[in-house]
Design an enzyme around this catalytic site. Sequence first.
Site, PDB file in Angstrom:
ATOM      1  CB  SER A  37       3.978 -21.545 -12.483  1.00  0.00           C
ATOM      2  OG  SER A  37       3.431 -20.806 -11.426  1.00  0.00           O
TER       3      SER A  37
ATOM      4  CE1 TYR B 266       4.713 -17.007 -15.129  1.00  0.00           C
ATOM      5  CE2 TYR B 266       3.458 -17.743 -13.224  1.00  0.00           C
ATOM      6  CZ  TYR B 266       4.619 -17.760 -13.982  1.00  0.00           C
ATOM      7  OH  TYR B 266       5.669 -18.540 -13.584  1.00  0.00           O
TER       8      TYR B 266
ATOM      9  CE  LYS C 296       5.877 -20.147 -16.735  1.00  0.00           C
ATOM     10  NZ  LYS C 296       7.210 -20.465 -17.256  1.00  0.00           N
TER      11      LYS C 296
HETATM   12  P1  NAD Z   1      14.030 -14.556 -14.131  1.00  0.00           P
HETATM   13  O1  NAD Z   1      13.335 -13.410 -14.742  1.00  0.00           O
HETATM   14  O2  NAD Z   1      15.046 -14.292 -13.101  1.00  0.00           O
HETATM   15  O3  NAD Z   1      14.705 -15.455 -15.264  1.00  0.00           O
HETATM   16  C1  NAD Z   1      14.168 -15.575 -16.549  1.00  0.00           C
HETATM   17  C2  NAD Z   1      15.303 -15.334 -17.528  1.00  0.00           C
HETATM   18  O4  NAD Z   1      14.779 -15.466 -18.840  1.00  0.00           O
HETATM   19  C3  NAD Z   1      15.906 -13.935 -17.408  1.00  0.00           C
HETATM   20  O5  NAD Z   1      17.308 -14.033 -17.313  1.00  0.00           O
HETATM   21  C4  NAD Z   1      15.475 -13.242 -18.690  1.00  0.00           C
HETATM   22  O6  NAD Z   1      16.451 -12.318 -19.133  1.00  0.00           O
HETATM   23  C5  NAD Z   1      15.318 -14.421 -19.621  1.00  0.00           C
HETATM   24  N1  NAD Z   1      14.373 -14.162 -20.711  1.00  0.00           N
HETATM   25  C6  NAD Z   1      13.138 -13.603 -20.627  1.00  0.00           C
HETATM   26  N2  NAD Z   1      12.573 -13.572 -21.838  1.00  0.00           N
HETATM   27  C7  NAD Z   1      13.453 -14.129 -22.701  1.00  0.00           C
HETATM   28  C8  NAD Z   1      13.444 -14.376 -24.092  1.00  0.00           C
HETATM   29  N3  NAD Z   1      12.407 -14.013 -24.837  1.00  0.00           N
HETATM   30  N4  NAD Z   1      14.518 -14.985 -24.652  1.00  0.00           N
HETATM   31  C9  NAD Z   1      15.582 -15.350 -23.889  1.00  0.00           C
HETATM   32  N5  NAD Z   1      15.665 -15.117 -22.569  1.00  0.00           N
HETATM   33  C10 NAD Z   1      14.606 -14.517 -21.979  1.00  0.00           C
HETATM   34  O7  NAD Z   1      12.904 -15.540 -13.581  1.00  0.00           O
HETATM   35  P2  NAD Z   1      13.045 -16.846 -12.700  1.00  0.00           P
HETATM   36  O8  NAD Z   1      12.451 -16.570 -11.380  1.00  0.00           O
HETATM   37  O9  NAD Z   1      14.423 -17.371 -12.785  1.00  0.00           O
HETATM   38  O10 NAD Z   1      12.037 -17.792 -13.464  1.00  0.00           O
HETATM   39  C11 NAD Z   1      12.474 -18.723 -14.432  1.00  0.00           C
HETATM   40  C12 NAD Z   1      11.271 -19.490 -14.964  1.00  0.00           C
HETATM   41  O11 NAD Z   1      10.617 -20.124 -13.884  1.00  0.00           O
HETATM   42  C13 NAD Z   1      10.227 -18.605 -15.643  1.00  0.00           C
HETATM   43  O12 NAD Z   1       9.740 -19.290 -16.764  1.00  0.00           O
HETATM   44  C14 NAD Z   1       9.137 -18.470 -14.604  1.00  0.00           C
HETATM   45  O13 NAD Z   1       7.881 -18.310 -15.181  1.00  0.00           O
HETATM   46  C15 NAD Z   1       9.243 -19.799 -13.891  1.00  0.00           C
HETATM   47  N6  NAD Z   1       8.734 -19.740 -12.510  1.00  0.00           N
HETATM   48  C16 NAD Z   1       9.278 -18.838 -11.641  1.00  0.00           C
HETATM   49  C17 NAD Z   1       8.798 -18.756 -10.348  1.00  0.00           C
HETATM   50  C18 NAD Z   1       9.322 -17.747  -9.365  1.00  0.00           C
HETATM   51  O14 NAD Z   1       8.646 -17.472  -8.372  1.00  0.00           O
HETATM   52  N7  NAD Z   1      10.514 -17.174  -9.574  1.00  0.00           N
HETATM   53  C19 NAD Z   1       7.793 -19.635  -9.927  1.00  0.00           C
HETATM   54  C20 NAD Z   1       7.245 -20.533 -10.847  1.00  0.00           C
HETATM   55  C21 NAD Z   1       7.747 -20.588 -12.149  1.00  0.00           C
HETATM   56  N1  UFG Z   2       3.205  -9.714  -1.764  1.00  0.00           N
HETATM   57  C1  UFG Z   2       3.019  -8.603  -0.989  1.00  0.00           C
HETATM   58  N2  UFG Z   2       3.781  -7.511  -1.255  1.00  0.00           N
HETATM   59  C2  UFG Z   2       4.700  -7.474  -2.246  1.00  0.00           C
HETATM   60  C3  UFG Z   2       4.890  -8.635  -3.040  1.00  0.00           C
HETATM   61  C4  UFG Z   2       4.094  -9.734  -2.776  1.00  0.00           C
HETATM   62  O1  UFG Z   2       2.201  -8.596  -0.085  1.00  0.00           O
HETATM   63  O2  UFG Z   2       5.355  -6.431  -2.449  1.00  0.00           O
HETATM   64  C5  UFG Z   2       2.414 -10.934  -1.468  1.00  0.00           C
HETATM   65  C6  UFG Z   2       1.550 -11.357  -2.641  1.00  0.00           C
HETATM   66  O3  UFG Z   2       0.301 -10.732  -2.607  1.00  0.00           O
HETATM   67  C7  UFG Z   2       1.477 -12.868  -2.436  1.00  0.00           C
HETATM   68  C8  UFG Z   2       2.799 -13.213  -1.764  1.00  0.00           C
HETATM   69  O4  UFG Z   2       3.317 -11.993  -1.247  1.00  0.00           O
HETATM   70  O5  UFG Z   2       0.456 -13.151  -1.554  1.00  0.00           O
HETATM   71  C9  UFG Z   2       3.797 -13.799  -2.734  1.00  0.00           C
HETATM   72  O6  UFG Z   2       3.854 -12.952  -3.868  1.00  0.00           O
HETATM   73  P1  UFG Z   2       4.973 -13.114  -4.979  1.00  0.00           P
HETATM   74  O7  UFG Z   2       4.762 -12.027  -5.987  1.00  0.00           O
HETATM   75  O8  UFG Z   2       6.326 -13.220  -4.363  1.00  0.00           O
HETATM   76  O9  UFG Z   2       4.667 -14.551  -5.587  1.00  0.00           O
HETATM   77  P2  UFG Z   2       3.389 -15.120  -6.363  1.00  0.00           P
HETATM   78  O10 UFG Z   2       2.850 -16.220  -5.528  1.00  0.00           O
HETATM   79  O11 UFG Z   2       2.448 -14.046  -6.752  1.00  0.00           O
HETATM   80  O12 UFG Z   2       4.030 -15.670  -7.692  1.00  0.00           O
HETATM   81  C10 UFG Z   2       5.298 -16.321  -7.706  1.00  0.00           C
HETATM   82  C11 UFG Z   2       5.974 -16.109  -9.053  1.00  0.00           C
HETATM   83  C12 UFG Z   2       5.230 -16.841 -10.133  1.00  0.00           C
HETATM   84  C13 UFG Z   2       5.003 -18.261  -9.719  1.00  0.00           C
HETATM   85  C14 UFG Z   2       4.321 -18.363  -8.379  1.00  0.00           C
HETATM   86  C15 UFG Z   2       4.234 -19.815  -7.973  1.00  0.00           C
HETATM   87  O13 UFG Z   2       6.070 -14.725  -9.375  1.00  0.00           O
HETATM   88  O14 UFG Z   2       6.028 -16.820 -11.304  1.00  0.00           O
HETATM   89  O15 UFG Z   2       5.094 -17.681  -7.420  1.00  0.00           O
HETATM   90  O16 UFG Z   2       3.495 -19.961  -6.814  1.00  0.00           O
HETATM   91  F1  UFG Z   2       4.282 -18.917 -10.636  1.00  0.00           F
END
Ligand code: NAD
Ligand code: UFG
Length: 342
Positions: free
Chosen positions: A127, A151, A155
Amino acid sequence: MQQKIILVTGGAGYIGSHTCVALAQAGYRPLLFDNFSNSDPSVIERLTQLIGPSLLVLRGDIRDLATLKEIFQTYPCYAVIHLAGVKAVGESVAKPLDYYDINVTGSLVLLKAMKQAGVSRLVFSSSAAVYGEKTIPPFQEQALLDPINPYGRSKLMIEKIINDLYHANTLQSVLSLRYFNPIGAHPSGFIGETPTGTPNNLLPYLMQVAAGIRKKLFIFGNDYPTADGTAVRDYIHVMDLAQGHVLALQKTEQREGCWTFNLGRGRGSSVLEVIDAFEQASGQNIPYEVIQRRPGDVAASWADPTAAQQQLGWSATYNLEMMCAHSWHWQCHLDSLKVQRK
Ligand code: NAD
Ligand code: UFG
């Protein structure tokens, strides 16, 4: 030729489900593994409609070594794409133990099972949260890694463990992909993000406001040192991200090595800019209120995606308006698809 089986942990989740589609399109056979703690099992049916019956699905927890061992004994997995984990920055500040347990312990158990089975190719979902706030964006991969929340630290720990395993010859070919902020949905409207409970991320919350499920969006702070005072992120279409996994996998087929790549568009958008783009794409009005900053948030984060462009041949194709349009298309389909909102 027989399709290569790719174990996709967290495959039922937001990024995982889109990655399974991209893998299948590229000729791989995804083996989706998930405990459905943050996904709806109905995604399997919809995925099968998109991919066809070749999709393999197994329920389980990445912290369960016995189950993983059995999977590797039953299926000849070519590689693992490891996405299972928890991902909410704010929640990680309140519940660090859960984040270290699921993300770090879960990864250790998976890596142990991979080692025992001799599976040595891995793509890991890292991330942008590993960068912290001391570096000025755009972030290059070599920038200072100084995460400011549990978090991001979880990572970074996993990235380091993976690097050590590569140098110990346990992993042969491994990529850590540092995602920025995925939004959007598959253009079909069949799959998208379905968070459990109150959404933590901006787009899912904003869409529920647009759909009338929530009254207004709360903007977490407008006193950041950014152009309009709201925090800036690098939003990227989830299908572009999914394609990045296919290219990463292809890299593991070509060469041994250990790489880290940013997957972002290289452009920052503020919360107010996202609201504006969403209103234009959906025709919906988004009422909002500015409240205090959310703990653990950085002011600005966007990628320098040059390395992924040059070494993976990857680049983002969708703009912010298309991402918002696809998110909204998905939200409008949710009820007709009978997707459970937990
Ligand atoms: P998500 O929650 O939609 O998907 C994660 C999946 O993992 C879910 O289906 C959940 O049920 C499953 N899971 C959680 N814990 C588990 C466990 N112990 N065993 C098996 N399955 C499990 O999230 P996402 O947005 O698809 O994110 C996927 C990955 O990408 C995560 O590792 C997250 O940290 C990373 N990531 C996400 C974002 C983002 O903004 N969505 C950004 C950077 C990194
Ligand atoms: N935000 C709001 N209101 C909300 C939700 C978010 O103002 O209800 C703002 C947050 O403060 C932030 C921006 O919108 O400034 C984006 O927030 P998100 O929660 O959508 O995303 P983050 O950047 O906090 O984190 C996400 C994922 C992480 C990942 C990261 C990578 O949740 O898993 O992006 O940049 F690592």
